[in-house]
Each structure stands twice: as C-alpha cells, then as structure tokens.
Scaffold this motif. Structure first.
Motif, PDB file in Angstrom:
ATOM      1  N   VAL A 169      -1.701  -5.075  -3.696  1.00 23.07           N
ATOM      2  CA  VAL A 169      -2.641  -4.657  -2.653  1.00 23.07           C
ATOM      3  C   VAL A 169      -3.982  -5.348  -2.860  1.00 23.07           C
ATOM      4  O   VAL A 169      -4.571  -5.885  -1.918  1.00 23.07           O
ATOM      5  CB  VAL A 169      -2.811  -3.112  -2.648  1.00 23.07           C
ATOM      6  CG1 VAL A 169      -4.005  -2.691  -1.802  1.00 23.07           C
ATOM      7  CG2 VAL A 169      -1.539  -2.446  -2.154  1.00 23.07           C
ATOM      8  N   LEU A 222       0.846  -1.197   0.000  1.00 21.30           N
ATOM      9  CA  LEU A 222       0.000   0.000   0.000  1.00 21.30           C
ATOM     10  C   LEU A 222       0.883   1.249   0.000  1.00 21.30           C
ATOM     11  O   LEU A 222       0.676   2.166  -0.799  1.00 21.30           O
ATOM     12  CB  LEU A 222      -0.906  -0.033   1.230  1.00 21.30           C
ATOM     13  CG  LEU A 222      -2.151   0.821   1.255  1.00 21.30           C
ATOM     14  CD1 LEU A 222      -3.080   0.528   0.084  1.00 21.30           C
ATOM     15  CD2 LEU A 222      -2.896   0.613   2.577  1.00 21.30           C
ATOM     16  N   ARG A 240      -5.550  -7.901  -0.261  1.00 25.25           N
ATOM     17  CA  ARG A 240      -6.800  -7.495   0.394  1.00 25.25           C
ATOM     18  C   ARG A 240      -7.858  -8.580   0.204  1.00 25.25           C
ATOM     19  O   ARG A 240      -8.504  -9.002   1.162  1.00 25.25           O
ATOM     20  CB  ARG A 240      -7.297  -6.158  -0.166  1.00 25.25           C
ATOM     21  CG  ARG A 240      -8.579  -5.652   0.518  1.00 25.25           C
ATOM     22  CD  ARG A 240      -9.134  -4.389  -0.105  1.00 25.25           C
ATOM     23  NE  ARG A 240      -9.361  -4.598  -1.524  1.00 25.25           N
ATOM     24  CZ  ARG A 240      -8.846  -3.835  -2.493  1.00 25.25           C
ATOM     25  NH1 ARG A 240      -8.080  -2.812  -2.198  1.00 25.25           N
ATOM     26  NH2 ARG A 240      -9.104  -4.094  -3.762  1.00 25.25           N
ATOM     27  N   SER A 245      -0.699  -1.316  -6.464  1.00 27.62           N
ATOM     28  CA  SER A 245      -2.125  -1.648  -6.403  1.00 27.62           C
ATOM     29  C   SER A 245      -2.423  -3.089  -6.811  1.00 27.62           C
ATOM     30  O   SER A 245      -3.365  -3.690  -6.299  1.00 27.62           O
ATOM     31  CB  SER A 245      -2.940  -0.671  -7.252  1.00 27.62           C
ATOM     32  OG  SER A 245      -2.498  -0.699  -8.589  1.00 27.62           O
TER      33      SER A 245
END
Length: 157
Positions: free
Chosen positions: A146, A138, A150, A143
């Motif tokens: 991430v 992060l 996540r 991204s």
C-alpha cells in the motif's frame, strides 16, 4: 528494470495465451514493475477467472507443480495453482475473492474492468491498474505494498 529471466518466461506465457479467449492479467510485483514501480520481483502472478485458471493450467501442463484447485485462506479465496517455467514460479489465481468481514466475501474480481495494457520488449501485456492494485492491497492489509503504491501514484499523477 525487470530481470531477463522473468521477461523470457513472460514472453512464453504471452505467446501461448495470445489469440485465445482467456481473460487474464499479470498482477502482483511483476504487474507493478511492468508499469514502472520499482519493486523486487519474486515470481509471476497471473489473475484470471475460474475457467481461465484451469485452461492456463491445461495449456502449461508440462510446467505444473501445484494443480489448480479451489483454495481458501484467511483473506482471499480463488482457484489457485502454480507452474515452474525455466526456474521461475508462476502462480495462477482464478476468480479471486477478498474477505470483507466475518461473514462475507466480495464478488469474484472482474479483471476486464481493471485491465490495462503495457508494451515491454515488443510484448503487449495485460496488467491490473495500479489504482486497483492499491485498493486490493489495502483490503488485504498489505501495508508494505500500500505504501509503495500510494507513494508511486502520488508522484506519477
């Protein structure tokens, strides 16, 4: 599923570092895969402290393709070097610091605070926790990683 060539090289690393006072972990895609995250693996990333980076380089001197040296990029700085063991690239990163803003860097990561152990193929392997990896990616603006982390963390809590 982790391809056998990576596990074979990882076994060599574990055997050579076992019982030594080097503070190290496997990070990046292999660290994630060792914890069950389905990601493609392109190399082996080892994170350590400054002294550990140079000691790992010394212990694997016959495999060095890029000597460890202090390196700074836009988002990260560390004592960085690379090995090639049986055709697999192994990156060594010591005393990693991430760029926080225009004029400051975070303190070097104390990996022992985020280290977890996984057992794979009879090896006890130190890895960075997925929660830590999520926060690190992060900060780095990665991204792609991430999102993967996540989703994995949400499904596996």
């Amino acid at each position: 599923m982790i391809p056998m060539p990576y596990l074979s090289v990882l076994r060599k690393i574990c055997e050579r570092l076992e019982g030594n006072p080097i503070n190290w972990v496997v990070t990046g895609s292999l660290g994630m895969a060792l914890q069950g995250v389905p990601v493609p693996i392109h190399d082996i990333d080892i994170q350590t402290d400054e002294e550990g980076a140079y000691e790992i380089e010394r212990r694997f001197s016959e495999y060095v393709i890029k000597p460890v040296q202090y390196s700074i990029s836009e988002h990260i700085r560390s004592h960085f070097g690379a090995l090639e063991i049986d055709g697999i690239q192994v990156e060594i990163m010591g005393a990693v610091q991430k760029h926080l803003d225009i004029q400051s860097w975070e303190e070097p990561v104390r990996i022992e605070c985020y280290r977890q152990w996984v057992e794979v193929e009879g090896m006890n392997i130190p890895v960075l926790s997925l929660e830590y990896e999520y926060q690190a990616y992060l900060k780095l603006g990665r991204s792609d990683k991430v999102e993967i982390l996540r989703d994995w963390l949400l499904k596996n809590k």
